[in-house]
Design an enzyme around this catalytic site. Structure first.
Site, PDB file in Angstrom:
ATOM      1  N   HIS A 217       0.871  -1.183   0.000  1.00 58.32           N
ATOM      2  CA  HIS A 217       0.000   0.000   0.000  1.00 58.32           C
ATOM      3  C   HIS A 217       0.908   1.234   0.000  1.00 58.32           C
ATOM      4  CE1 HIS A 217      -3.732   2.108   1.692  1.00 58.32           C
ATOM      5  NE2 HIS A 217      -2.786   2.975   2.000  1.00 58.32           N
ATOM      6  N   CYS A 250      -3.695   9.689   5.286  1.00 61.49           N
ATOM      7  CA  CYS A 250      -4.193   9.495   6.651  1.00 61.49           C
ATOM      8  C   CYS A 250      -4.182  10.835   7.372  1.00 61.49           C
ATOM      9  CB  CYS A 250      -3.304   8.490   7.381  1.00 61.49           C
ATOM     10  SG  CYS A 250      -3.760   8.295   9.101  1.00 61.49           S
TER      11      CYS A 250
HETATM   12  P1  HMG Z   1     -11.102   6.346  21.423  1.00 68.20           P
HETATM   13  O1  HMG Z   1     -11.533   7.734  21.661  1.00 68.20           O
HETATM   14  O2  HMG Z   1      -9.888   5.867  22.121  1.00 68.20           O
HETATM   15  O3  HMG Z   1     -12.275   5.265  21.624  1.00 68.20           O
HETATM   16  O4  HMG Z   1     -10.909   6.163  19.852  1.00 68.20           O
HETATM   17  P2  HMG Z   1     -13.269   4.928  22.750  1.00 68.20           P
HETATM   18  O5  HMG Z   1     -13.420   3.439  22.734  1.00 68.20           O
HETATM   19  O6  HMG Z   1     -12.892   5.603  24.047  1.00 68.20           O
HETATM   20  O7  HMG Z   1     -14.631   5.571  22.185  1.00 68.20           O
HETATM   21  C1  HMG Z   1     -14.792   6.967  22.046  1.00 68.20           C
HETATM   22  C2  HMG Z   1     -16.065   7.235  21.263  1.00 68.20           C
HETATM   23  O8  HMG Z   1     -15.957   6.695  19.942  1.00 68.20           O
HETATM   24  C3  HMG Z   1     -17.308   6.585  21.888  1.00 68.20           C
HETATM   25  O9  HMG Z   1     -18.406   7.420  21.575  1.00 68.20           O
HETATM   26  C4  HMG Z   1     -17.423   5.287  21.105  1.00 68.20           C
HETATM   27  O10 HMG Z   1     -18.737   4.792  21.097  1.00 68.20           O
HETATM   28  C5  HMG Z   1     -17.023   5.747  19.720  1.00 68.20           C
HETATM   29  P3  HMG Z   1     -18.979   8.511  22.622  1.00 68.20           P
HETATM   30  O11 HMG Z   1     -19.401   7.690  23.830  1.00 68.20           O
HETATM   31  O12 HMG Z   1     -17.840   9.447  22.925  1.00 68.20           O
HETATM   32  O13 HMG Z   1     -20.107   9.170  21.872  1.00 68.20           O
HETATM   33  N1  HMG Z   1     -16.508   4.653  18.907  1.00 68.20           N
HETATM   34  C6  HMG Z   1     -16.954   4.375  17.668  1.00 68.20           C
HETATM   35  N2  HMG Z   1     -17.919   4.945  16.897  1.00 68.20           N
HETATM   36  C7  HMG Z   1     -18.143   4.380  15.676  1.00 68.20           C
HETATM   37  N3  HMG Z   1     -17.451   3.331  15.219  1.00 68.20           N
HETATM   38  C8  HMG Z   1     -16.491   2.739  15.940  1.00 68.20           C
HETATM   39  C9  HMG Z   1     -16.213   3.257  17.233  1.00 68.20           C
HETATM   40  N4  HMG Z   1     -15.359   2.929  18.213  1.00 68.20           N
HETATM   41  C10 HMG Z   1     -15.545   3.779  19.214  1.00 68.20           C
HETATM   42  N5  HMG Z   1     -15.840   1.700  15.455  1.00 68.20           N
HETATM   43  C11 HMG Z   1     -10.944   4.817  17.860  1.00 68.20           C
HETATM   44  C12 HMG Z   1     -10.491   4.921  19.314  1.00 68.20           C
HETATM   45  C13 HMG Z   1     -10.232   3.626  17.267  1.00 68.20           C
HETATM   46  C14 HMG Z   1     -12.446   4.594  17.814  1.00 68.20           C
HETATM   47  C15 HMG Z   1     -10.580   6.136  17.131  1.00 68.20           C
HETATM   48  O14 HMG Z   1      -9.243   6.403  17.372  1.00 68.20           O
HETATM   49  C16 HMG Z   1     -10.819   6.085  15.653  1.00 68.20           C
HETATM   50  O15 HMG Z   1     -11.945   5.979  15.196  1.00 68.20           O
HETATM   51  N6  HMG Z   1      -9.721   6.177  14.853  1.00 68.20           N
HETATM   52  C17 HMG Z   1      -9.834   6.095  13.399  1.00 68.20           C
HETATM   53  C18 HMG Z   1      -8.739   6.876  12.746  1.00 68.20           C
HETATM   54  C19 HMG Z   1      -8.758   6.637  11.263  1.00 68.20           C
HETATM   55  O16 HMG Z   1      -9.742   6.218  10.701  1.00 68.20           O
HETATM   56  N7  HMG Z   1      -7.612   6.955  10.620  1.00 68.20           N
HETATM   57  C20 HMG Z   1      -7.467   6.805   9.185  1.00 68.20           C
HETATM   58  C21 HMG Z   1      -7.443   5.382   8.754  1.00 68.20           C
HETATM   59  S1  HMG Z   1      -5.862   4.604   8.904  1.00 68.20           S
HETATM   60  C22 HMG Z   1      -5.059   4.945   7.421  1.00 68.20           C
HETATM   61  O17 HMG Z   1      -5.508   5.772   6.672  1.00 68.20           O
HETATM   62  C23 HMG Z   1      -3.851   4.137   7.036  1.00 68.20           C
HETATM   63  C24 HMG Z   1      -4.120   3.090   5.949  1.00 68.20           C
HETATM   64  O18 HMG Z   1      -4.640   3.712   4.761  1.00 68.20           O
HETATM   65  C25 HMG Z   1      -2.850   2.340   5.587  1.00 68.20           C
HETATM   66  C26 HMG Z   1      -1.644   3.272   5.368  1.00 68.20           C
HETATM   67  O19 HMG Z   1      -1.687   4.185   4.516  1.00 68.20           O
HETATM   68  O20 HMG Z   1      -0.648   3.037   6.068  1.00 68.20           O
HETATM   69  C27 HMG Z   1      -5.150   2.051   6.435  1.00 68.20           C
HETATM   70 MG    MG Z   2      -3.350   4.754   3.249  1.00 70.40          MG
END
Ligand code: HMG
Ligand code: MG
Length: 318
Positions: A217, A250
């Site tokens: 990737h 990201c």
């Molecule tokens: P957190 O704040 O540590 O999580 O985030 P938490 O468990 O304490 O939950 C906080 C809130 O998020 C709660 O809601 C949960 O219900 C909600 P509240 O009570 O505050 O209203 N929550 C969710 N809601 C919907 N769907 C879920 C979910 N989980 C918890 N699944 C968490 C931890 C992982 C959720 C957060 O950090 C997060 O969502 N991160 C995503 C970041 C992201 O998407 N980054 C980009 C993608 S990675 C990328 O692009 C790289 C890649 O392309 C490969 C590369 O290029 O290397 C893949």
């Molecule tokens: Mg990516």
């Protein structure tokens, strides 16, 4: 060189997820569906349609559950034989949403560097590995396929160079927990071809990791993505991720710009005699739609060149 090229390569399209997560514009769900339909019509057989992450972290994809549910009964997608749609999932909550939407594959994600891991998913590498194992166990019990991205395998925007031994240990643990496919991510587009070749060779020869379970990737931040694909091909990899028009990045990795553009990848592979099953002209059509929806030109090189040719042809007729 070029003595052991594969006959075909599997292209894994991440545009609707990795692409749109990094755009400031919020695209309507109905428009995302049109874009995914256009991508499906190109012959792509793996499309990552959205994320089931916290909407506070990635508001652009907050409509993931609604989008995935609508697509599960979409007649254009259903008509595409062998098309697999999947979504990015960080934890059991996201996994449940993917199940509710009827997805047969989930794509987990974690990082090979501690700082990116904390910034992106608020977990250390060790905590993330435990979550990946937990979700994989649930998915395997439900007979769902699991892909897992390992980000920052070459360089981290916060911690600098990443030790390949750390990457190898993560890959081994993920495979031991039952992950089917691992996509190694150059998240900030910093890798160069020899690093790619050396990493894959080390994983395959020293750690006996099957190359068939690895994907690459690349982000094209420093213009090395296609060269890195060639190094990946030379090292025996046949699955490559890319994003329509070169969209993406990201939001939690500063400096990460566009993914390798799908059209650039497909153009190069076809030119090298490697089949993809993807129709390049239809990809350009999908790129035209994406530009319209986003209200801007996309950075993909082939797209730019082909659109200039099309414009010239129209002028010649007029
Ligand atoms: P957190 O704040 O540590 O999580 O985030 P938490 O468990 O304490 O939950 C906080 C809130 O998020 C709660 O809601 C949960 O219900 C909600 P509240 O009570 O505050 O209203 N929550 C969710 N809601 C919907 N769907 C879920 C979910 N989980 C918890 N699944 C968490 C931890 C992982 C959720 C957060 O950090 C997060 O969502 N991160 C995503 C970041 C992201 O998407 N980054 C980009 C993608 S990675 C990328 O692009 C790289 C890649 O392309 C490969 C590369 O290029 O290397 C893949
Ligand atoms: Mg990516």
């Amino acid at each position: 060189m070029f003595e052991s090229l594969p006959n075909s390569v599997h292209v894994f399209e991440v545009g609707p997820r990795d692409g749109l997560q990094n755009e400031s514009a919020l695209i309507a769900t109905a428009d995302k569906i049109k874009l995914i339909e256009a991508l499906a019509a190109t012959g792509l057989r793996d499309i990552e349609i959205t994320s089931f992450v916290s909407p506070k972290w990635i508001p652009q994809l907050a409509d993931g559950p609604e989008l995935a549910k609508e697509l599960s009964t979409n007649s254009i997608l259903i008509a595409q034989e062998g098309l697999r749609t999947s979504a990015l999932v960080p934890n059991l909550k996201g996994y449940q949403s993917a199940c509710d939407a009827g997805l047969k594959q989930v794509n987990l994600f974690m990082s090979a560097s501690q700082s990116h891991s904390k910034k992106n998913i608020n977990k250390t590498i060790e905590e993330a590995l435990a979550t990946m194992a937990e979700v994989t166990a649930a998915a395997k019990a439900d007979k769902r396929r699991v892909r897992c991205y390992v980000s920052t395998v070459f360089a981290c925007p916060y911690d600098g160079l990443v030790d390949p031994v750390v990457v190898a240990e993560i890959v081994e643990k993920l495979l031991a927990s039952g992950v089917d496919e691992i996509s190694l991510g150059d998240t900030i587009g910093a890798a160069t071809p020899k690093q790619v070749f050396d990493l894959i060779t080390m994983l395959a020869k020293e750690r006996q990791i099957p190359r068939s379970q690895l994907a690459l990737h690349f982000h094209d931040t420093r213009g090395t993505a296609l060269a890195n694909v060639v190094a990946g091909l030379e090292s025996g990899i046949t699955i490559f991720d890319s994003s329509l028009g070169g969209l993406g990045g990201c939001p939690y990795a500063p400096g990460a710009s566009g993914n390798l553009a799908t059209e650039d990848l497909v153009y190069m592979l076809h030119g090298m005699g490697i089949k993809t099953g993807v129709d390049l002209e239809k990809l350009v059509d999908a790129g035209v739609l994406a530009e319209k929806l986003l209200g801007k030109k996309l950075p993909g090189r082939y797209l730019m060149a082909r659109l200039a040719e099309r414009e010239k042809a129209v002028k010649a007729i007029a």
